[in-house]
Scaffold this active site. Structure first.
Site, PDB file in Angstrom:
ATOM      1  N   TYR A 197     -14.085 -67.074 -11.691  1.00 56.56           N
ATOM      2  CA  TYR A 197     -12.833 -67.476 -12.344  1.00 56.56           C
ATOM      3  C   TYR A 197     -12.304 -66.331 -13.211  1.00 56.56           C
ATOM      4  O   TYR A 197     -11.140 -65.931 -13.108  1.00 56.56           O
ATOM      5  CB  TYR A 197     -13.072 -68.732 -13.187  1.00 56.56           C
ATOM      6  CG  TYR A 197     -11.944 -69.063 -14.121  1.00 56.56           C
ATOM      7  CD1 TYR A 197     -10.690 -69.419 -13.633  1.00 56.56           C
ATOM      8  CD2 TYR A 197     -12.120 -69.012 -15.512  1.00 56.56           C
ATOM      9  CE1 TYR A 197      -9.645 -69.720 -14.500  1.00 56.56           C
ATOM     10  CE2 TYR A 197     -11.087 -69.315 -16.377  1.00 56.56           C
ATOM     11  CZ  TYR A 197      -9.846 -69.659 -15.866  1.00 56.56           C
ATOM     12  OH  TYR A 197      -8.811 -69.946 -16.727  1.00 56.56           O
TER      13      TYR A 197
HETATM   14  N1  LIG Z   1      -7.078 -75.215 -20.783  1.00 56.37           N
HETATM   15  C1  LIG Z   1      -7.718 -74.127 -21.174  1.00 56.37           C
HETATM   16  O1  LIG Z   1      -8.568 -74.168 -22.079  1.00 56.37           O
HETATM   17  C2  LIG Z   1      -7.440 -72.798 -20.528  1.00 56.37           C
HETATM   18  C3  LIG Z   1      -8.142 -71.681 -21.010  1.00 56.37           C
HETATM   19  C4  LIG Z   1      -7.911 -70.448 -20.430  1.00 56.37           C
HETATM   20  C5  LIG Z   1      -6.953 -70.321 -19.430  1.00 56.37           C
HETATM   21  N2  LIG Z   1      -6.300 -71.409 -18.967  1.00 56.37           N
HETATM   22  C6  LIG Z   1      -5.308 -71.223 -17.891  1.00 56.37           C
HETATM   23  O2  LIG Z   1      -4.114 -71.882 -18.249  1.00 56.37           O
HETATM   24  C7  LIG Z   1      -3.463 -72.391 -17.087  1.00 56.37           C
HETATM   25  C8  LIG Z   1      -3.202 -73.882 -17.255  1.00 56.37           C
HETATM   26  O3  LIG Z   1      -4.455 -74.531 -17.436  1.00 56.37           O
HETATM   27  P1  LIG Z   1      -4.597 -76.083 -17.669  1.00 56.37           P
HETATM   28  O4  LIG Z   1      -5.701 -76.286 -18.618  1.00 56.37           O
HETATM   29  O5  LIG Z   1      -3.282 -76.684 -17.931  1.00 56.37           O
HETATM   30  O6  LIG Z   1      -5.131 -76.519 -16.220  1.00 56.37           O
HETATM   31  P2  LIG Z   1      -4.672 -77.697 -15.249  1.00 56.37           P
HETATM   32  O7  LIG Z   1      -5.641 -77.678 -14.120  1.00 56.37           O
HETATM   33  O8  LIG Z   1      -4.498 -78.954 -16.010  1.00 56.37           O
HETATM   34  O9  LIG Z   1      -3.255 -77.201 -14.751  1.00 56.37           O
HETATM   35  C9  LIG Z   1      -3.058 -76.363 -13.641  1.00 56.37           C
HETATM   36  C10 LIG Z   1      -2.066 -77.032 -12.712  1.00 56.37           C
HETATM   37  O10 LIG Z   1      -1.835 -76.131 -11.623  1.00 56.37           O
HETATM   38  C11 LIG Z   1      -1.782 -76.855 -10.426  1.00 56.37           C
HETATM   39  N3  LIG Z   1      -2.198 -75.954  -9.353  1.00 56.37           N
HETATM   40  C12 LIG Z   1      -3.428 -75.447  -9.111  1.00 56.37           C
HETATM   41  N4  LIG Z   1      -3.422 -74.664  -8.012  1.00 56.37           N
HETATM   42  C13 LIG Z   1      -2.133 -74.676  -7.558  1.00 56.37           C
HETATM   43  C14 LIG Z   1      -1.479 -74.073  -6.453  1.00 56.37           C
HETATM   44  N5  LIG Z   1      -2.159 -73.307  -5.587  1.00 56.37           N
HETATM   45  N6  LIG Z   1      -0.156 -74.297  -6.278  1.00 56.37           N
HETATM   46  C15 LIG Z   1       0.537 -75.088  -7.144  1.00 56.37           C
HETATM   47  N7  LIG Z   1      -0.032 -75.693  -8.201  1.00 56.37           N
HETATM   48  C16 LIG Z   1      -1.349 -75.497  -8.411  1.00 56.37           C
HETATM   49  C17 LIG Z   1      -2.751 -78.015 -10.616  1.00 56.37           C
HETATM   50  O11 LIG Z   1      -2.424 -79.116  -9.781  1.00 56.37           O
HETATM   51  C18 LIG Z   1      -2.596 -78.329 -12.094  1.00 56.37           C
HETATM   52  O12 LIG Z   1      -1.682 -79.389 -12.298  1.00 56.37           O
HETATM   53  C19 LIG Z   1      -4.365 -72.027 -15.915  1.00 56.37           C
HETATM   54  O13 LIG Z   1      -3.898 -70.828 -15.345  1.00 56.37           O
HETATM   55  C20 LIG Z   1      -5.724 -71.815 -16.557  1.00 56.37           C
HETATM   56  O14 LIG Z   1      -6.526 -70.954 -15.801  1.00 56.37           O
HETATM   57  C21 LIG Z   1      -6.512 -72.650 -19.498  1.00 56.37           C
END
Ligand SMILES: NC(=O)c1ccc[n+]([C@@H]2O[C@H](COP(=O)([O-])OP(=O)(O)OC[C@H]3O[C@@H](n4cnc5c(N)ncnc54)[C@H](O)[C@@H]3O)[C@@H](O)[C@H]2O)c1
Length: 324
Positions: free
Chosen positions: A154
């Site tokens: 990741y």
């Molecule tokens: N939540 C955290 O603590 C955290 C920490 C570090 C980084 N991030 C990053 O922040 C971003 C948002 O994270 P989140 O916590 O809201 O996660 P989440 O999984 O709730 O949201 C991601 C969304 O992207 C959609 N998705 C995934 N693959 C896809 C694709 N190929 N095409 C279209 N849609 C797609 C999923 O259906 C989901 O609704 C991500 O990039 C994640 O890696 C989050």
């Protein structure tokens, strides 16, 4: 101003889209609604967004270049992009590594290719992660630290995004900010994350697993602070001369996971049944964000301590748990 938010049915994307709509901005949401976790939660977030004026949604996979190009062709008015769609989760990247490269590397490339052709685009903000700091021992983590020791696939895919973005900024002048999020939590959160799965287990009287007795430390960042930081950044595109940058976005507090558990127990009114296991190889010992750079740029000052954020999460969780 029309903002495209990818991952709009996701945890952070939903909150960012909602805040933009509340400011009267037009928002185009894009998400493939994949079943990595309970799709009903994604649909429920989406229902709330759809109820607001100014929101348009496309169910679309960001790694499908034809589908993404069709959305961009129809909407050449897009002036900002908040690209959050990704396969998230450190542990799952051992289970299904291909989905990480598909969504996070191919998907990021498709987004960059589409974005560089948009005539009115001012700023492309995308999600990176604190995980890129990997085995880095110098705390707090600074943007100037080396980030070439990822401990999970990741993290490696997110670092690849930063490098690809740098190349596109250099080649095409695409102005971009990569935000390294530090453990985001709050209402409408992600069921695969510890705070959420612990809450569910504690209420159900099931055991929870703590690594190294809960002594791992995280910089837990409340969702409202994240939203303020993302929207603050959106208004500050980098200068043409240096079109790519990455910024930490965290709470600037480093807290033990067992403190998180104690706050959950207090808010839920139940004791956790705890099992301890050694730290798995993809989990870092500690994360801690230096937020001086984003603070200087946008005035970002996280203001929600864990002791306030967890009860707010639990209040939402009880309602969601009771209704689902
Ligand atoms: N939540 C955290 O603590 C955290 C920490 C570090 C980084 N991030 C990053 O922040 C971003 C948002 O994270 P989140 O916590 O809201 O996660 P989440 O999984 O709730 O949201 C991601 C969304 O992207 C959609 N998705 C995934 N693959 C896809 C694709 N190929 N095409 C279209 N849609 C797609 C999923 O259906 C989901 O609704 C991500 O990039 C994640 O890696 C989050």
């Amino acid at each position: 101003m029309t903002v495209l938010v990818t991952g709009a049915a996701g945890f952070i994307g939903y909150h960012v889209a909602e805040a933009l709509l509340a400011r009267g901005q037009a928002v185009i949401g894009l998400d493939n609604l994949n079943p990595y976790y309970d799709v009903r939660l994604k649909q429920a977030r989406l229902d709330r967004l759809r109820a607001k004026p100014g929101f348009l949604f496309y169910q679309c996979d960001i790694s499908d270049r034809t589908a993404v190009a069709a959305v961009f062709d129809r909407h050449d008015e897009i002036s900002e992009i908040v690209h959050l769609a990704a396969q998230a989760g450190v542990r799952h990247s051992l289970v299904d590594p291909y989905s990480y490269v598909q969504s996070n590397v191919m998907g990021h490339l498709v987004m960059l290719e589409a974005a560089r052709r948009l005539p009115a685009l001012r700023h492309f903000v995308y999600a990176s992660t604190s995980s890129v700091y990997g085995a880095n021992q110098d705390l707090p983590f600074r943007e100037t630290d080396r980030v070439d020791t990822p401990m999970s696939l990741y993290a490696a895919t997110k670092r690849a995004d930063e490098l690809m973005s740098h190349a596109y900024a250099h080649l095409f002048g695409l102005r971009q900010t990569g935000l390294r999020f530090f453990t985001v939590y709050g209402p409408w959160g992600r069921p695969d994350m510890a705070y959420f799965s612990f809450a569910r287990a504690i209420l159900a009287g099931e055991p929870i697993t703590l690594y190294d007795g809960g002594r791992l430390k995280r910089d837990f960042t409340y969702i409202d602070d994240i939203v303020a930081g993302v929207i603050g950044c959106l208004a500050h595109p980098p200068h043409e001369g240096v079109p790519a940058r990455v910024l930490n976005i965290g709470n600037h507090q480093c807290e033990e996971v067992r403190e998180l558990v104690a706050l959950l127990e207090q808010a839920l009114g139940r004791a956790a049944i705890v099992r301890s296991e050694p730290r798995p190889p993809m989990d870092v010992e500690e994360t801690f964000a230096d937020v001086d750079a984003i603070g200087a740029l946008t005035g970002f000052t996280p203001s929600t301590p864990l002791a306030e954020g967890i009860p707010r999460f639990v209040a939402w969780f009880r309602a969601w748990n009771g209704s689902s």
